[in-house]
Design a protein around this motif. Sequence first.
Motif, short mmCIF file in Angstrom:
data_model
loop_
_atom_site.label_atom_id
_atom_site.label_comp_id
_atom_site.label_asym_id
_atom_site.label_seq_id
_atom_site.Cartn_x
_atom_site.Cartn_y
_atom_site.Cartn_z
N ILE B 149 0.84 -1.21 0.00
CA ILE B 149 0.00 0.00 0.00
C ILE B 149 0.87 1.26 0.00
O ILE B 149 0.63 2.20 -0.76
N TYR B 150 1.92 1.27 0.84
CA TYR B 150 2.79 2.45 0.87
C TYR B 150 3.45 2.68 -0.49
O TYR B 150 3.54 3.81 -0.97
N THR B 151 3.89 1.59 -1.11
CA THR B 151 4.52 1.70 -2.43
C THR B 151 3.55 2.30 -3.44
O THR B 151 3.90 3.19 -4.21
N GLY B 152 2.31 1.82 -3.44
CA GLY B 152 1.32 2.32 -4.38
C GLY B 152 1.04 3.80 -4.20
O GLY B 152 1.13 4.59 -5.15
N VAL B 153 0.74 4.21 -2.97
CA VAL B 153 0.37 5.61 -2.77
C VAL B 153 1.58 6.54 -2.91
O VAL B 153 1.46 7.62 -3.46
N SER B 154 2.75 6.11 -2.46
CA SER B 154 3.90 7.01 -2.54
C SER B 154 4.39 7.16 -3.98
O SER B 154 4.71 8.27 -4.41
N THR B 155 4.43 6.08 -4.74
CA THR B 155 4.95 6.22 -6.12
C THR B 155 3.96 6.97 -7.01
O THR B 155 4.36 7.77 -7.83
N ASP B 156 2.66 6.74 -6.84
CA ASP B 156 1.69 7.45 -7.69
C ASP B 156 1.56 8.93 -7.34
O ASP B 156 1.01 9.69 -8.13
N THR B 157 2.06 9.34 -6.19
CA THR B 157 1.98 10.75 -5.81
C THR B 157 3.35 11.44 -5.81
O THR B 157 3.45 12.59 -5.36
N GLY B 158 4.39 10.74 -6.30
CA GLY B 158 5.73 11.33 -6.25
C GLY B 158 6.11 11.68 -4.82
O GLY B 158 6.59 12.77 -4.54
N CYS B 159 5.86 10.73 -3.91
CA CYS B 159 6.10 10.93 -2.47
C CYS B 159 5.27 12.10 -1.93
O CYS B 159 5.81 13.01 -1.30
N PHE B 160 3.96 12.06 -2.19
CA PHE B 160 3.00 13.01 -1.61
C PHE B 160 3.20 14.43 -2.11
O PHE B 160 2.82 15.39 -1.45
N TRP B 182 9.37 1.82 5.23
CA TRP B 182 9.07 2.87 4.25
C TRP B 182 10.30 3.71 3.91
O TRP B 182 10.38 4.28 2.83
N GLN B 183 11.27 3.79 4.82
CA GLN B 183 12.48 4.57 4.50
C GLN B 183 13.26 3.90 3.37
O GLN B 183 13.75 4.55 2.47
N GLN B 184 13.36 2.58 3.45
CA GLN B 184 14.05 1.83 2.40
C GLN B 184 13.25 1.92 1.09
O GLN B 184 13.83 2.06 0.01
N ILE B 185 11.92 1.86 1.20
CA ILE B 185 11.06 1.99 0.01
C ILE B 185 11.27 3.36 -0.64
O ILE B 185 11.42 3.47 -1.87
N ASN B 186 11.34 4.41 0.17
CA ASN B 186 11.60 5.75 -0.38
C ASN B 186 12.98 5.82 -1.02
O ASN B 186 13.15 6.44 -2.07
N TYR B 187 13.95 5.19 -0.35
CA TYR B 187 15.31 5.21 -0.90
C TYR B 187 15.32 4.57 -2.29
O TYR B 187 15.87 5.13 -3.25
N ILE B 188 14.67 3.43 -2.41
CA ILE B 188 14.63 2.71 -3.69
C ILE B 188 13.88 3.51 -4.76
O ILE B 188 14.32 3.59 -5.91
N ASN B 189 12.76 4.10 -4.37
CA ASN B 189 11.90 4.73 -5.39
C ASN B 189 12.20 6.20 -5.66
O ASN B 189 11.88 6.70 -6.73
N PHE B 190 12.80 6.90 -4.69
CA PHE B 190 12.94 8.34 -4.88
C PHE B 190 14.37 8.86 -4.78
O PHE B 190 14.64 9.99 -5.14
N VAL B 191 15.28 8.05 -4.25
CA VAL B 191 16.64 8.57 -4.07
C VAL B 191 17.61 7.97 -5.09
O VAL B 191 18.28 8.68 -5.83
N ILE B 192 17.66 6.65 -5.13
CA ILE B 192 18.69 5.96 -5.89
C ILE B 192 18.59 6.21 -7.40
O ILE B 192 17.51 6.28 -7.97
N LYS B 193 19.74 6.40 -8.02
CA LYS B 193 19.81 6.54 -9.48
C LYS B 193 20.93 5.64 -9.99
O LYS B 193 22.00 5.59 -9.37
N THR B 194 20.73 5.01 -11.14
CA THR B 194 21.83 4.22 -11.71
C THR B 194 22.85 5.18 -12.30
O THR B 194 22.55 6.34 -12.60
N ARG B 195 24.09 4.67 -12.49
CA ARG B 195 25.12 5.53 -13.10
C ARG B 195 24.70 5.95 -14.50
O ARG B 195 24.94 7.08 -14.92
N ALA B 196 24.05 5.02 -15.23
CA ALA B 196 23.60 5.35 -16.59
C ALA B 196 22.58 6.49 -16.55
O ALA B 196 22.59 7.37 -17.41
N LYS B 197 21.71 6.48 -15.53
CA LYS B 197 20.70 7.53 -15.43
C LYS B 197 21.36 8.88 -15.14
O LYS B 197 20.98 9.90 -15.72
N ILE B 198 22.35 8.86 -14.27
CA ILE B 198 23.06 10.11 -13.97
C ILE B 198 23.76 10.64 -15.21
O ILE B 198 23.71 11.84 -15.51
#
Lengths: 314, 314
Positions: B149-160, B182-198
């Motif tokens: 549930i946290y994953t669904g609501v946080s990702t669809d709202t860009g972390c609220f 949820w901290q780890q979920i936020n890290y995965i979905n909103f913080v981390i970037k691959t080197r290729a993405k950077i």
Amino acid sequence: MRMITLDEVASLLNENDHYKLLTHSYPDGDTLGGAFALAFALRKMGKKVNVAVNGPVPSKFRYLVKNYSEQDFEPEFIVSVDVAAMSLLGDSVMEGVEKIDLCIDHHRTNTIVADNIYVDGEAAAASETVYQLVEMLGVELDEDIAAGIYTGVSTDTGCFCYSNTTPRTHEIAAKVIPYCDWQQINYINFVIKTRAKIKMERMIYDTMEFYAGGRCAVVYTTIAMQKALGAGDDEMEGLANIPRQVEGVKMGITMREKDGGIFKVSVRTNDGINAAEFCKKFGGGGHPAAAGCSVEGDLASVKRLLIDAAEAFL
Amino acid sequence: MRMITLDEVASLLNENDHYKLLTHSYPDGDTLGGAFALAFALRKMGKKVNVAVNGPVPSKFRYLVKNYSEQDFEPEFIVSVDVAAMSLLGDSVMEGVEKIDLCIDHHRTNTIVADNIYVDGEAAAASETVYQLVEMLGVELDEDIAAGIYTGVSTDTGCFCYSNTTPRTHEIAAKVIPYCDWQQINYINFVIKTRAKIKMERMIYDTMEFYAGGRCAVVYTTIAMQKALGAGDDEMEGLANIPRQVEGVKMGITMREKDGGIFKVSVRTNDGINAAEFCKKFGGGGHPAAAGCSVEGDLASVKRLLIDAAEAFL
């Protein structure tokens, strides 16, 4: 000096009538949002209230004061909001202040000297406490109060992303967003970037190097780079978070050249790597996931020193 | 085919025993989070439930299925979660499915063909509805259900942060965060970037140009650029948001070269500029603040075309 309960804080705010609210230097969303929200609430109760800010309210936060103007009266009760230490109170803020009557804060390290102290270390923001007080004082929410509280809790939690967010933080957001233009507040605080900031990010990306098998990323800025971009200190904010965002990185090191041959070093870590312990080796300190230190020397030698220490540490 | 109430949805879920839950192609946090949360909840009620995903669960979302394994049974009740149209149901997901018994969604444009349809256009995420159902069915929250549930609501709202966030979204977050990391979920979905993405972001920044007195920013990627970086489609996600983040920009245009001499154009706008109307001029469409179209031609001519149109439009 005594620690008091939230009920006692509410009683003090009920009893007194002429307030000066103090905010900290380099004002952020929480000290401004919390102080102005409390000011608007107390004024709604018929009290006289002014907010003291060190310098002008930063332009990005002007929306907090669109309905605020200074009142003419003699303050009798002094309240600091979100101020962790006396050294963070600017001279202009302290003008005419002999003692602080009440301190409202959420920093566990708070060292403010005041007659009455309320520090809620569980609160993500001082504005969380302000919300609770507004409710206890029976003041109805309005746009000004809600905008201040939302600004405080959202900016201090990186929009509900950081580890200090709690269920109460979300509950408070749920209560205040019907009253304010929180979308515009998010746009201002989390989306918009100046052109100089974008250019600085680009330059930072160009300096990124990886060590310790990709677990350590190092970036730097020099005085010359900052000058070339015409970047102010605002543009430098947040750069320290860039290297630790890279996949696989456990320790992100940002070196920023300052005048006098010194580099200000910011360390951000993931997965329990202790940034404060690392920075202690260089006479610095901070929190487990965010710490800093200063190192003297030229770019190449300071970088080498940090990389060697990081490779040994990781 | 009938529209039903949330109470009726809960009754249907109570009455049936053998479920297959369908998720949409290119699965995101909401379809996966909502479907797996519902699956774990129904299993807790003693029911048999499998979730059908088109291809493997993307690695970033593996935490959603750490306690999930396929069950062996014949499904009798088919439920789609967060699927807006039949075309978004992949062949492997639809294997053995003759009809859909229940559709649970939040897209106002939903065109799913199903016996029973529940679409809550006010919900920021389908996972909001799943939370309500879990509560109505009397299932106690646990880590698996809460993480979904946290994953669904946080990702669809860009972390609220996005405009679809409502007080209910925050209230649900307040309820589920005590149960999941949820901290780890936020890290995965909103913080981390691959080197290729950077690297891709750096390249994108290098192409940024401003028009219409700074109100329009244009960036592009070419097939050659994408190849040079070894960037997959994952790395291309989110790039469309970059130009509209710049201070003063009302319309951000991202051009992405695709095979066959075609540019996929994404338009993001601020301050009420209508992106859908702009894209309509090129046979595209979308939402007021986020729309797209496809334009044939080489880089220079497509860019010129878009800039001229933007300058006339703004």
